[in-house]
Design a protein around this motif. Structure first.
Motif, short mmCIF file in Angstrom:
data_model
loop_
_atom_site.label_atom_id
_atom_site.label_comp_id
_atom_site.label_asym_id
_atom_site.label_seq_id
_atom_site.Cartn_x
_atom_site.Cartn_y
_atom_site.Cartn_z
N ALA A 1 0.83 -1.21 0.00
CA ALA A 1 0.00 0.00 0.00
C ALA A 1 0.86 1.26 0.00
N SER A 2 1.93 1.27 0.77
CA SER A 2 2.83 2.43 0.80
C SER A 2 3.50 2.63 -0.54
N THR A 3 3.92 1.54 -1.15
CA THR A 3 4.56 1.63 -2.47
C THR A 3 3.58 2.15 -3.50
N ALA A 4 2.35 1.66 -3.47
CA ALA A 4 1.34 2.09 -4.44
C ALA A 4 1.01 3.57 -4.26
N LEU A 5 0.87 4.02 -3.02
CA LEU A 5 0.58 5.44 -2.78
C LEU A 5 1.74 6.33 -3.19
N LEU A 6 2.96 5.89 -2.92
CA LEU A 6 4.13 6.65 -3.33
C LEU A 6 4.20 6.74 -4.86
N LEU B 1 1.75 6.54 -6.99
CA LEU B 1 0.68 7.42 -7.45
C LEU B 1 1.05 8.89 -7.23
N ALA B 2 1.58 9.20 -6.06
CA ALA B 2 1.97 10.57 -5.76
C ALA B 2 3.07 11.06 -6.69
N THR C 1 1.62 12.05 -10.40
CA THR C 1 0.54 13.01 -10.66
C THR C 1 1.00 14.21 -11.47
N THR D 1 3.49 3.08 -12.87
CA THR D 1 2.35 3.95 -12.59
C THR D 1 2.43 5.22 -13.43
#
Length: 189
Positions: free
Chosen positions: A4-9, A11-12, A15, A143
């Motif tokens: 989850a941390s990797t996915a959020l990073l 995505l961020a 952007t 991503t």
């Protein structure tokens, strides 16, 4: 680092590249998926490489990277965005016919690099945490690839709606991204 941390990073980190890709898509004459995928590849590879560079710089260069990354990104995006606005202002009303069907490599590489500079600092930060950088860099790159490809196609739709000022709109977006990067870094200082 958990999934989850990797996915959020990831995505961020992608952007700003998405917003730049929308601008790139508006400047083209009906871009095709092949051009969107090409643009996504260029941005994605750069976004995957830069955290690796940051990781390699590690502790020795951390202060230097943090000190200048936002200024480099801001300057590159300001110049490129200003050039796009200037070109849009000089174009005649029938500019739709004059739009290229694809961008040259360097017109993609410069904003790709500029939007990925912050990933160098992320790589340095991850070095402090002893995180395995390879899966994180791959996630960021993939991503970014996906978001940029979609961004180019979103730009295609906006280009049809907005008309000749789409390249100027793309320039404003790039300058806005640069200003946001600069504000974020200077506000944190």
């Amino acid at each position: 680092m958990i999934f989850a941390s990797t996915a959020l990073l990831a995505l961020a980190m992608s952007t700003d590249a998405f917003a730049a890709a929308v601008g790139k898509g508006t400047a083209l004459q009906k871009p095709r998926w092949s051009e969107a995928l090409r643009t996504g590849t260029i941005f994605g590879v750069m976004e995957a490489i830069t955290p690796l560079v940051g990781w390699a710089l590690g502790l020795a260069a951390a202060d230097y990277v943090r000190t200048w990354d936002h200024w480099i990104a801001f300057t590159l995006l300001l110049v490129l965005g200003g050039r796009m606005i200037w070109a849009a202002a000089r174009k005649p009303e029938k500019a739709e016919v004059e739009k290229p069907s694809r961008h040259g490599f360097w017109l993609l590489a410069v904003p790709g690099f500029a939007t990925s500079i912050d990933a160098i600092a992320v790589g340095v930060g991850l070095a402090f945490l002893s995180v395995n950088i390879l899966p994180v860099a791959a996630a960021i790159g993939f991503t970014t690839f996906a978001m940029v490809a979609v961004g180019v196609m979103v730009g295609r739709v906006l280009g049809s709606v907005v008309g000749r000022w789409t390249e100027g709109l793309g320039g404003v977006l790039l300058i806005g991204i640069g200003a946001a990067i600069l504000y974020e870094h200077l506000g944190a200082a």
